[in-house]
Design an enzyme around this catalytic site. Structure first.
Site, short mmCIF file in Angstrom:
data_model
loop_
_atom_site.label_atom_id
_atom_site.label_comp_id
_atom_site.label_asym_id
_atom_site.label_seq_id
_atom_site.Cartn_x
_atom_site.Cartn_y
_atom_site.Cartn_z
N TYR A 33 0.89 -1.08 -0.20
CA TYR A 33 0.06 0.27 -0.02
C TYR A 33 0.80 1.10 -0.03
O TYR A 33 1.94 1.28 0.70
CB TYR A 33 -0.68 -0.26 1.39
N ASP A 50 9.13 2.69 -0.12
CA ASP A 50 8.15 3.23 0.52
C ASP A 50 8.41 2.99 2.09
O ASP A 50 8.05 1.86 2.56
CB ASP A 50 6.69 3.03 0.15
N LYS A 103 4.39 8.68 8.95
CA LYS A 103 4.10 7.92 10.22
C LYS A 103 4.95 8.52 11.44
O LYS A 103 4.97 9.62 11.96
CB LYS A 103 3.89 6.49 10.33
C1 LIG Z 1 0.45 4.57 5.65
C2 LIG Z 1 1.01 4.13 4.76
C3 LIG Z 1 1.09 4.95 3.51
C4 LIG Z 1 -0.17 6.04 3.67
O1 LIG Z 1 0.18 7.23 4.49
P1 LIG Z 1 -1.07 8.03 4.87
O2 LIG Z 1 -0.40 9.26 5.83
O3 LIG Z 1 -2.20 7.24 5.54
O4 LIG Z 1 -1.64 8.78 3.80
C5 LIG Z 1 1.67 5.00 2.51
N1 LIG Z 1 2.72 3.94 2.45
C6 LIG Z 1 2.63 2.92 3.62
C7 LIG Z 1 3.74 1.85 3.23
C8 LIG Z 1 1.91 3.17 4.65
O5 LIG Z 1 2.16 2.33 5.54
#
Ligand SMILES: *Cc1c(COP(=O)(O)O)cnc(C)c1O
Length: 434
Positions: free
Chosen positions: A142, A237, A270
């Site tokens: 994601y 990511d 995060k």
């Molecule tokens: C949470 C998450 C996102 C999206 O971040 P948001 O702040 O919720 O938009 C993107 N990539 C990864 C790997 C994530 O865990």
């Protein structure tokens, strides 16, 4: 009706599904979500005053636990000086310098407000830099909810993905290729077929959005080498893994095993906000200088680099640099995984576990899965029983079997032991029902 039920009914009248992000609605596990009233350290309290040991940590940011006094002091001091200016501040430089120091693959960083925005912008930058359109992503990873990323695999390599959300036009996803995670041969085949059209490969190094699935070292190495050879960028990511699995992120762990390993672009979120809306993307100077105002790739934000959010993130990043922080966090997480594994195995349930730093995953499967379709072989009803059994006993796990778990520095050995004892009771109930 208890307060949670009353609030959930009321919420559904003014907010679609009663929530502002879908997973909070407990749709996968059923039942009424707990409405959180307050949090401190490793605990959450809901509207009925029930206390939970929190293994979500706001889905990752709360690595220090809730309400850390130094973080709160920094936020409160920043707040007194102003909530938002729409003009540059010294604290943004300090945060950028801190991030670059901890993640050496980045020379420059741009601050944004969410992981979604950061991934979306990194992809635009990769397309602008390479002058190519196609992107490769992996099933089960994601990267936020930008249109071009809400895609599931087509029926074959040559067929492009299908949107997983209504409202995403086929034209927007036709350049997104979705491949199987940890499948080196498929990635090689894709690059052989259309490698020269690929702008970037984007991946989670440890996929935390299909529970917890590591990219194998050969897979990571193949992604790095194939993209480099084809003139495409590798985007890692680390929104979930950054500063959580190790101080230098998951990329620092792969660099120990793959000589010279570094991604082209890194996406963060995060933990870098410490609980406030803040995310970032960055990489080498020659790529980052393609961004506006220097270059042709447009990217902007009214609240980007917000002075309160940067105070929160900066203090969090400084506190997690205390020597031994991640080693201690990792040990506590491992003791939780060991205890759950032992209790489940003794009860006769299939169970496998993995963790790195303060991120963990467990599966009601005999062996750790390596891709999305293997994760989805988990029996959902069994997981739901475990989830609700633990919730009733004051342990709050992510309400879906495809989510990772989070331990913070505020979790004590007693919290871990309480969790294992609660799980032991629930495992016995699960076995009795089989
Ligand atoms: C949470 C998450 C996102 C999206 O971040 P948001 O702040 O919720 O938009 C993107 N990539 C990864 C790997 C994530 O865990």
């Amino acid at each position: 009706m208890n307060h949670n039920e009353t609030l959930f009914l009321r919420a559904q009248k003014s907010i679609p599904g009663g929530v502002n992000s879908p997973v909070r609605a407990f749709k996968a596990v059923g039942g009424t979500p707990a409405f959180i009233h307050k949090a401190q350290g490793a605990y959450l309290w809901d509207a009925d005053g029930q206390r939970y040991v929190d293994y979500i940590g706001s889905w990752g940011p709360m690595i220090l636990g809730h309400g850390h006094p130094e973080v709160l002091a920094a936020v409160s001091q920043a707040m007194q000086q102003g909530l938002s200016f729409g003009a540059p501040t010294e604290r943004e430089i300090e945060l950028a310098e801190e991030i670059i120091k901890l993640v050496p693959s980045m020379d420059m960083v741009r601050l944004v407000n969410s992981g979604t925005e950061a991934s979306m912008s990194a992809i635009r930058l990769a397309r602008g830099f390479t002058g190519r359109n196609k992107i490769i992503k992996f099933e089960g990873c994601y990267h936020g909810h930008a249109d071009s990323l809400l895609v599931k695999a087509g029926s074959g390599l040559a067929t492009f993905g299908h949107a997983t959300s209504a409202g995403v036009p086929q034209e927007v996803v036709q350049d997104t290729v979705v491949l199987e995670f940890n499948n080196v041969a498929q990635l090689q085949e894709a690059f052989a077929q259309f490698g020269t059209e690929v702008a970037c490969v984007i991946m989670e190094p440890i996929a935390g959005n299909m529970n917890f699935v590591r990219a194998s070292v050969p897979f990571m190495q193949a992604a790095r080498e194939l993209s480099q050879r084809a003139g495409a960028l590798l985007i890692i990511d680390e929104v979930m893994t950054g500063f959580r699995v190790a101080l230098g992120g998951a990329q620092s762990l792969y660099a120990q095993q793959i000589p010279g390993f570094a991604p082209d672009l890194t996406v963060l979120g995060k933990v870098i906000g410490g609980g406030m809306p803040l995310a970032a993307f960055g990489g080498p100077k020659h790529i980052m200088e393609q961004l506006a105002p220097l270059g042709p790739v447009y990217q902007a934000g009214t609240l980007s680099g917000n002075p309160v959010a940067t105070a929160c993130g900066l203090t969090t990043l400084r506190l997690i640099q205390e020597p031994g922080f991640h080693a201690a966090l990792g040990q506590r997480t491992q003791s939780l995984m060991r205890g759950l594994h032992q209790a489940a195995t003794q009860a006769g349930l299939p169970f496998s576990v993995d963790s790195e730093g303060g991120l963990f995953g467990f599966f009601l499967l005999p062996e750790l899965p390596s891709n999305y379709s293997q994760v989805m072989q988990t029996k959902g009803a069994l997981f739901n029983q475990l989830f609700h059994g633990l919730l009733q006993r004051g342990v709050y796990l992510a309400p879906a079997l495809y989510e990772a778990g989070f331990v913070s520095a505020a979790h004590t050995q007693e919290d871990i032991e309480h969790t294992i004892a609660a799980a032991t009771e629930v495992f016995a109930e699960m076995v009795a029902g089989l």
